[in-house]
Design a protein around this motif. Structure first.
Motif, short mmCIF file in Angstrom:
data_model
loop_
_atom_site.label_atom_id
_atom_site.label_comp_id
_atom_site.label_asym_id
_atom_site.label_seq_id
_atom_site.Cartn_x
_atom_site.Cartn_y
_atom_site.Cartn_z
N PRO B 64 0.85 -1.20 0.00
CA PRO B 64 0.00 0.00 0.00
C PRO B 64 0.88 1.25 0.00
CG PRO B 64 -0.44 -1.41 1.91
CD PRO B 64 0.78 -1.94 1.25
N SER B 65 0.45 2.28 -0.73
CA SER B 65 1.37 3.39 -0.92
C SER B 65 1.61 4.20 0.36
CB SER B 65 0.87 4.31 -2.03
OG SER B 65 -0.31 4.93 -1.62
N GLN B 66 0.69 4.12 1.35
CA GLN B 66 0.90 4.91 2.57
C GLN B 66 2.09 4.40 3.38
OE1 GLN B 66 -1.93 3.49 1.69
NE2 GLN B 66 -3.73 4.72 2.18
N VAL B 67 2.31 3.07 3.37
CA VAL B 67 3.38 2.52 4.20
C VAL B 67 4.55 2.04 3.33
CG1 VAL B 67 1.90 1.87 6.11
CG2 VAL B 67 2.28 0.25 4.26
N ARG B 68 4.65 2.56 2.10
CA ARG B 68 5.64 1.98 1.20
C ARG B 68 7.07 2.20 1.69
NH1 ARG B 68 4.31 6.78 -0.88
NH2 ARG B 68 5.94 8.01 -1.85
N ILE B 69 7.37 3.40 2.26
CA ILE B 69 8.75 3.66 2.68
C ILE B 69 9.15 2.67 3.77
CG2 ILE B 69 10.30 5.38 3.66
CD1 ILE B 69 9.47 6.17 0.94
N ALA B 70 8.27 2.46 4.74
CA ALA B 70 8.57 1.51 5.81
C ALA B 70 8.78 0.11 5.23
CB ALA B 70 7.44 1.50 6.84
N ALA B 71 7.92 -0.28 4.26
CA ALA B 71 8.06 -1.60 3.65
C ALA B 71 9.40 -1.71 2.92
CB ALA B 71 6.91 -1.86 2.69
N TYR B 72 9.77 -0.65 2.18
CA TYR B 72 11.06 -0.68 1.47
C TYR B 72 12.21 -0.85 2.46
CZ TYR B 72 8.46 1.43 -2.41
OH TYR B 72 7.56 1.68 -3.40
N ILE B 73 12.13 -0.12 3.59
CA ILE B 73 13.24 -0.18 4.55
C ILE B 73 13.37 -1.58 5.13
CG2 ILE B 73 13.99 0.64 6.82
CD1 ILE B 73 13.23 3.39 6.04
N VAL B 74 12.22 -2.24 5.39
CA VAL B 74 12.29 -3.61 5.92
C VAL B 74 12.92 -4.55 4.89
CG1 VAL B 74 10.94 -5.56 6.71
CG2 VAL B 74 10.35 -3.27 7.45
N ILE B 75 12.50 -4.44 3.63
CA ILE B 75 13.07 -5.30 2.58
C ILE B 75 14.57 -5.06 2.46
CG2 ILE B 75 13.09 -5.71 0.09
CD1 ILE B 75 10.07 -5.06 0.14
N ILE B 76 14.95 -3.77 2.40
CA ILE B 76 16.37 -3.44 2.23
C ILE B 76 17.18 -3.95 3.41
CG2 ILE B 76 18.02 -1.55 2.08
CD1 ILE B 76 15.77 0.05 0.63
N SER B 77 16.67 -3.73 4.65
CA SER B 77 17.49 -4.14 5.79
C SER B 77 17.60 -5.65 5.89
CB SER B 77 16.98 -3.52 7.09
OG SER B 77 15.63 -3.82 7.28
#
Lengths: 194, 210
Positions: B64-77
């Motif tokens: 979902p676009s509202q939480v996308r930054i948090a989701a990206y950070i979890v994937i990246i970390s």
């Protein structure tokens, strides 16, 4: 650690091993938000606020959650999530209860999640095996060092605006070279060893 | 295929993440004391960038676009932790000399910027190529800065002595030398770019005259 040792550690973190000039943590906001002295101070204070609180919270998360369950290899993921949530929470709290502070720090807060100074101070606390008080003091000192660096550098950049460098040095390269000269001044502190 | 070559050129030269877009300054300054370190850091970040771009591209319709930054950070970390553990197992000396900058790949703005600007809008294969080319561009910039610093600071390249020891200037290895070297490298890039832009404009004028 006794009181004297903590004071010594804080002095080292502020001047000798300054986050910007000797360890290179948090360079993006240092270069991005240092064009005006007052915005630089705002950014510095917001970072100080977040790092000090996150040092306490990440210490608790590491000590009571990650260590007992032997999950310490997940510390990077856990810390970045804690920091992101904390920044969001601090933003909401300030907006509701201290609107004047929110008005001056608000725009810098979302940027802090991706400021590597926050994550690295949390990781350094673990690496150095600091206890609760040491962690908070280290976080406070490191972020005060960051604030000192960004405010001093904003003063330097205010003078750079009138400079007429060769065309290819305009903008970013000139800023970097000025930062290099300032780093040289801070390198003088590396002689201070106890 | 043509598209891929264009993307590769874009990442390496035209839109180089460090030298042109001015992203990811912390590792560029901190890990360029020697070419070995720079290469290790660059390739580690490239691996993370390819993996995270592929994963984010696969999940782009589910996040979902509202939480996308948090989701990206979890994937990246997640990928950063994997790379960190692999490096500790197989490249221990490099792991030690890069220190905290391996976990700090999580907050490297290049990776988040590519996730947001490219992988979240494109299919899997172009996203993987984008990760590869931006990662190689990052590596190229790091190696460029590290070559100058190692050669002038220690007189060696990848540990092999090139200049006599009497000529080495410790200044370039110190933190202040990192800022100054990067400043000069970016100035040189700006000079080259303005030269090329001028040449292209001249060529264009010539065509109009003809």
């Amino acid at each position: 650690m006794n009181f004297g040792e903590i004071l010594l550690m804080m002095f080292t973190a502020i001047l000798v091993e300054n986050f910007i000039f000797s360890r290179f943590y948090g360079i993006c906001p240092f270069l991005g938000v240092s064009s005006q002295p007052d915005t630089a101070l705002g950014m510095g204070l917001a970072v100080t606020f977040v790092i000090t609180i996150s040092s306490a919270v990440t210490w608790a998360v590491y000590e009571f959650l990650l260590l007992p369950f032997e999950l310490d290899f997940l510390k990077t993921i856990a810390f970045i999530l804690v920091i992101a949530a904390l920044v969001q929470f601090i933003e909401m709290f300030l907006r509701k209860f201290i609107p004047s502070l929110y008005a001056s720090l608000g725009i810098y807060l979302p940027l802090i999640t991706t400021n590597c100074a926050v994550l690295s101070s949390a990781l350094l606390n673990v690496q150095n095996g600091y206890g609760f008080i040491e962690s908070v003091c280290f976080g406070l000192a490191a972020s005060l060092g960051f604030t000192l660096a960004i405010v001093v550098f904003a003063g330097v950049r205010a003078r750079l605006r009138d400079a007429k460098p060769p065309k290819s040095f305009e903008g970013f390269p000139l800023t970097l070279i000025a930062a290099g000269l300032l780093a040289m001044a801070f390198a003088g502190f590396s002689g201070v060893r106890f | 295929m043509k598209q891929f070559i264009k993307q590769l050129k874009n990442g390496l030269i035209d839109q180089n993440p460090v030298l042109v877009q001015l992203l990811g300054m912390c590792p560029t300054l901190a890990t360029t004391t020697s070419v070995d370190n720079a290469l290790g850091m660059g390739l580690a970040a490239t691996a993370v960038l390819i993996c995270s771009n592929v994963m984010i591209s696969l999940l782009r319709k589910l996040i979902p676009s509202q939480v996308r930054i948090a989701a990206y950070i979890v994937i990246i970390s997640g990928f950063v932790t994997a790379v960190e553990l692999l490096m500790r197992a197989y490249f221990y000396p490099l792991y030690q000399s890069l220190g905290l900058f391996i976990p700090l790949i999580v907050v490297n703005c290049i990776i988040l910027a590519r996730a947001e600007a490219f992988a979240s809008k494109n299919r899997v294969l172009p996203s993987a190529v984008d990760g590869l080319s931006m990662g190689l561009g990052f590596t190229l910039a790091l190696v460029l800065v590290a070559t100058v610093r190692e050669l002038l600071g220690m007189g060696t390249l990848m540990g092999v002595r090139i200049l006599p020891e009497a000529l080495s200037m410790t200044f370039f290895i110190l933190p202040c030398g990192a800022f100054v070297t990067l400043g000069f490298v970016i100035a040189a890039v700006q000079k080259l770019r303005s030269h090329r832009a001028k040449k292209a404009a001249d060529d264009h004028d010539g065509e109009v005259d003809a």
